[in-house]
Design an enzyme around this catalytic site. Structure first.
Site, PDB file in Angstrom:
ATOM      1  N   ASP A 125       0.852  -1.194   0.000  1.00 59.78           N
ATOM      2  CA  ASP A 125       0.000   0.000   0.000  1.00 59.78           C
ATOM      3  C   ASP A 125       0.884   1.238   0.000  1.00 59.78           C
ATOM      4  O   ASP A 125       2.054   1.177   0.397  1.00 59.78           O
ATOM      5  CB  ASP A 125      -0.908   0.006   1.237  1.00 59.78           C
ATOM      6  CG  ASP A 125      -2.228   0.737   0.998  1.00 59.78           C
ATOM      7  OD1 ASP A 125      -2.198   1.840   0.416  1.00 59.78           O
ATOM      8  OD2 ASP A 125      -3.281   0.207   1.389  1.00 59.78           O
TER       9      ASP A 125
ATOM     10  N   ASP B 239       3.284   1.307  -4.709  1.00 59.30           N
ATOM     11  CA  ASP B 239       2.438   2.111  -5.586  1.00 59.30           C
ATOM     12  C   ASP B 239       2.132   1.241  -6.800  1.00 59.30           C
ATOM     13  O   ASP B 239       3.028   0.956  -7.606  1.00 59.30           O
ATOM     14  CB  ASP B 239       3.177   3.386  -5.998  1.00 59.30           C
ATOM     15  CG  ASP B 239       2.334   4.312  -6.873  1.00 59.30           C
ATOM     16  OD1 ASP B 239       1.328   3.843  -7.442  1.00 59.30           O
ATOM     17  OD2 ASP B 239       2.695   5.496  -7.002  1.00 59.30           O
ATOM     18  N   VAL B 240       0.878   0.800  -6.929  1.00 58.43           N
ATOM     19  CA  VAL B 240       0.536  -0.175  -7.972  1.00 58.43           C
ATOM     20  C   VAL B 240       0.666   0.391  -9.381  1.00 58.43           C
ATOM     21  O   VAL B 240       0.555  -0.347 -10.361  1.00 58.43           O
ATOM     22  CB  VAL B 240      -0.892  -0.737  -7.772  1.00 58.43           C
ATOM     23  CG1 VAL B 240      -0.991  -1.506  -6.466  1.00 58.43           C
ATOM     24  CG2 VAL B 240      -1.942   0.375  -7.841  1.00 58.43           C
TER      25      VAL B 240
ATOM     26  N   TYR C 149     -14.534   6.304 -12.862  1.00 57.68           N
ATOM     27  CA  TYR C 149     -14.446   5.180 -11.928  1.00 57.68           C
ATOM     28  C   TYR C 149     -15.187   3.968 -12.486  1.00 57.68           C
ATOM     29  O   TYR C 149     -14.654   2.846 -12.505  1.00 57.68           O
ATOM     30  CB  TYR C 149     -15.032   5.593 -10.581  1.00 57.68           C
ATOM     31  CG  TYR C 149     -15.021   4.502  -9.539  1.00 57.68           C
ATOM     32  CD1 TYR C 149     -13.882   4.265  -8.779  1.00 57.68           C
ATOM     33  CD2 TYR C 149     -16.151   3.719  -9.312  1.00 57.68           C
ATOM     34  CE1 TYR C 149     -13.866   3.264  -7.813  1.00 57.68           C
ATOM     35  CE2 TYR C 149     -16.145   2.717  -8.353  1.00 57.68           C
ATOM     36  CZ  TYR C 149     -15.004   2.493  -7.609  1.00 57.68           C
ATOM     37  OH  TYR C 149     -14.990   1.495  -6.666  1.00 57.68           O
TER      38      TYR C 149
ATOM     39  N   LYS D 173     -13.743   0.108 -13.594  1.00 56.99           N
ATOM     40  CA  LYS D 173     -14.214  -1.127 -12.975  1.00 56.99           C
ATOM     41  C   LYS D 173     -14.812  -2.081 -14.010  1.00 56.99           C
ATOM     42  O   LYS D 173     -14.705  -3.305 -13.884  1.00 56.99           O
ATOM     43  CB  LYS D 173     -15.225  -0.809 -11.873  1.00 56.99           C
ATOM     44  CG  LYS D 173     -14.611  -0.064 -10.693  1.00 56.99           C
ATOM     45  CD  LYS D 173     -13.441  -0.833 -10.098  1.00 56.99           C
ATOM     46  CE  LYS D 173     -12.832  -0.151  -8.896  1.00 56.99           C
ATOM     47  NZ  LYS D 173     -11.715  -0.930  -8.311  1.00 56.99           N
TER      48      LYS D 173
END
Length: 298
Positions: free
Chosen positions: A43, A72-73, A167, A171
């Site tokens: 995270d 950090d993805v 968003y 998704k």
């Protein structure tokens, strides 16, 4: 399944959880530790992540039930270090839960300012982070002989609204990406997604957009059911390329679209039957080469 049954199936496995310092990620991490799974939380929230790990270890009664690594993805380097830590400390990776996600006031398509970097962040985290995390996870799981990846989608991806269009789009993309990886089951790697409407506060909600009146009036989903869907993705080997839709009464596989009859022919069906075995073998050969190259550079 009972906690005892789950523990028998999962004990001594190793899980990587992105976004594991709070929300769904923390709930999943807590459930996995309770089932004697070693958990590596990644995270950007370092303080919260370390606190989460301390609490998990205290509950488990020993120091390395869970460990934390800044991640950090959006960055391959961070994801590689996260999975390397799991491999170095615990011997490999069996489970990857991609829970890192962000919302933004910039979701509203009519809102100013129009800023490239701010708008890019929601795409880079919510779908870019999933794709990158999955690619790294697959390398480690193929080396280990198999594994299970669970990506976090959202009911917003099934509905959409101008208030959170960015968003919702990310998704929905997670669902499409997940379905595209169904063929990995032939190398014993299963990739699924989970979608829900569990209550989580967002920056849009602070402005009380009218869309949240609808959300408040809708039947609410408990975090317990969300976690149960994640666990089902791990224990039920029938799930591959599926999106589990969590409802107030349980969860079910979201029905995948079928082509209209006018788009299907006997020759096409035969071509697909010929294609899938060839694609599976090609995937295996490419994975062997990619894995060898990946680990040679670490």
């Amino acid at each position: 399944m009972t906690l005892k049954d789950d523990t028998i199936l999962m004990s001594n496995r190793v899980a990587v959880v992105t976004g594991g310092s709070k929300g769904i990620g923390l709930a999943v991490s807590t459930a996995l530790v309770a089932r004697e799974v070693k958990v590596v939380i990644g995270d950007v929230l370092t303080e919260q992540g370390q606190e989460a790990v301390n609490d998990l270890n205290q509950t488990a009664g020993y120091n390395e039930a869970a460990i934390f690594q800044y991640c950090d993805v959006r960055r391959y380097d961070d994801l590689k270090k996260l999975f390397e830590l799991a491999e170095t400390r615990f011997g490999g990776v069996d489970i990857a839960a991609m829970c890192a996600s962000v919302g933004s006031n910039l979701d509203g398509i009519f809102q100013d300012p129009m800023e490239d970097e701010a708008e890019r962040s929601i795409l880079d985290v919510n779908i870019g982070g999933v794709i990158k995390g999955n690619r790294v996870a697959v390398m480690h799981m193929f080396k280990r002989g198999g594994g299970c990846i669970i990506n976090t989608a959202s009911m917003a991806g099934l509905m959409g609204d101008t208030a959170f269009a960015s968003y919702a789009s990310t998704k929905r993309a997670v669902m499409g990406w997940t379905q595209s990886l169904e063929q990995l089951r032939t190398v014993n790697i299963r990739v699924n997604a989970e979608t829900n409407t569990a209550r989580r506060r967002s920056s849009i909600e602070e402005s009380r957009h009218p869309c949240f009146n609808v959300k408040d009036a809708s039947p609410q989903i408990s975090m317990h059911l969300v976690v149960e869907a994640f666990l089902a993705c791990i224990t039920n080997h029938e799930y591959a390329g599926e999106t589990l839709m969590v409802t107030p009464s349980g969860f079910l596989a979201y029905p995948q679209a079928e082509l209209p009859e006018s788009c299907v022919s006997e020759s096409m069906v035969q071509a697909l039957l010929d294609y899938y075995p060839k694609a599976s073998e090609m995937n295996k050969q490419q994975l062997m080469s990619a894995t060898q190259l990946y680990f040679s550079k670490l």
